[in-house]
Design an enzyme around this catalytic site. Structure first.
Site: not given
Ligand code: MRU
Length: 339
Positions: A55, A230
């Site tokens: 996240g 992200d």
């Molecule tokens: O690969 P991840 O699980 O780190 O991806 C996370 C996401 O795409 C979330 O939607 C994003 O980081 C927003 S989290 C508040």
């Protein structure tokens, strides 16, 4: 808006313990609630790379604590910064947090001062999420249904969550009556993590297969899709978990509104548009197996991009702690975030 934080903000997955960083291991949820202790910057880097912590905001916060560990141990800080920065490419919160630590180092900060800076990064994230929750929930009509994707909750942040913070605030304020969460293949952040958070909070929620989203929208059960981010480029294009783009297309087709909720640390005004955002490619093995069991014939190949870019024109609102941008574009982004 009155929000019951005692009920809806109880999970803390990233915990600083003075000389180590304790992380709730997200690879094992919901089967096991196991904590891992990172005792140096290399262990923090590994935890980010392996998705034990994940996240966008959470990996930035964890990386800041990784720098503190390096400072406490007298490890060369340039090397620690470079190692942490290379852990994952797409979420700009990682680079943002490390740049913030780097500028404190350049100003002569010692380990204690760096510890205060990492704590500030973590505290500010929680405050931003709570504020965004109220702003985002304010856009939603009472009794609405919403669909979310991936995990954007307390597990992905300092607490409360970004999109899930909006959902928590909306539920608490009576604006949201029903939540749907997409599984989020292949890593199942929605099925494993978002449902875990929603069930813990007693929020009315149903899991859907990712492939059920357009059918759900057509049924009229959801008025908003609410997702995190992200990296948000200078024109409002938004990188988020793979599958977000197709949700935005389906939402526009069905007249369902599309909201992105993210702290300003996710905004990258140095990246002009989504085309310039690096999309992380992960091991095809993540697609070829389910829960550690190979499900695809030996010899098969797979392509595993884990983020995609939703163009700004498909986004109805970007919600950050600085305010709401409706119908985002370069001008509106510039007005709120400068360059
Ligand atoms: O690969 P991840 O699980 O780190 O991806 C996370 C996401 O795409 C979330 O939607 C994003 O980081 C927003 S989290 C508040």
């Amino acid at each position: 808006m009155s929000i019951d934080y005692d009920r809806y903000d109880r999970i803390r997955a990233v915990q600083w313990r003075g000389d180590h960083l304790r992380l709730l291991d997200q690879r094992l949820l919901p089967r096991e609630e196991q904590w891992i202790d990172c005792r140096d910057a290399a262990q923090v880097t590994q935890a980010i790379r392996d998705l034990a912590v994940r996240g966008a905001p959470a990996i930035g916060i964890a990386a800041a604590w990784g720098v503190v560990l390096a400072a406490q141990q007298g490890v060369p800080l340039d090397a620690a910064l470079a190692m942490l920065r290379a852990a994952r490419p797409t979420a700009v919160n990682l680079m943002w947090a490390l740049d913030r630590m780097k500028s404190r180092i350049a100003a002569g900060a010692d380990a204690a001062a760096l510890e205060r800076e990492a704590q500030a990064i973590q505290d500010e994230d929680l405050a931003a999420n709570r504020h965004m929750g109220e702003l985002g929930a304010g856009l939603i009509a009472a009794g609405s249904g919403v669909l979310t994707h991936c995990n954007t909750g307390s597990l992905a942040t300092a607490g409360f969550g970004t999109a899930l913070g909006v959902i928590r605030a909306g539920v608490s304020a009576g604006r949201i009556a029903q939540v749907y969460a997409g599984e989020t293949r292949p890593w199942q952040q929605g099925a494993r993590l978002t449902m875990w958070e929603l069930v813990r909070d007693g929020i009315p929620a149903q899991l859907i297969a990712d492939s059920a989203a357009a059918h759900l929208m057509r049924s009229g059960a959801v008025q908003w899709v609410i997702v995190g981010a992200d990296r948000i480029a200078a024109n409002g294009d938004t990188a988020n978990k793979i599958g977000t783009y197709q949700l935005a297309i389906a939402a526009r087709h069905h007249g369902v509104k599309f909201m992105v909720a993210a702290p300003s640390s996710t905004v990258d005004m140095a990246t002009p548009s989504g085309e310039a955002i690096e999309i992380e490619l992960r091991d095809p093995a993540e697609l070829l197996a389910v829960a550690g069991q190979r499900t695809v014939v030996e010899g098969a190949q797979a392509w595993n991009p884990v983020f995609d870019v939703t163009p700004a024109e498909l986004i109805d609102a970007i919600v950050t702690e600085r305010g709401v941008i409706e119908h985002p574009n370069e001008l509106a982004m510039q007005a709120m975030f400068g360059s």
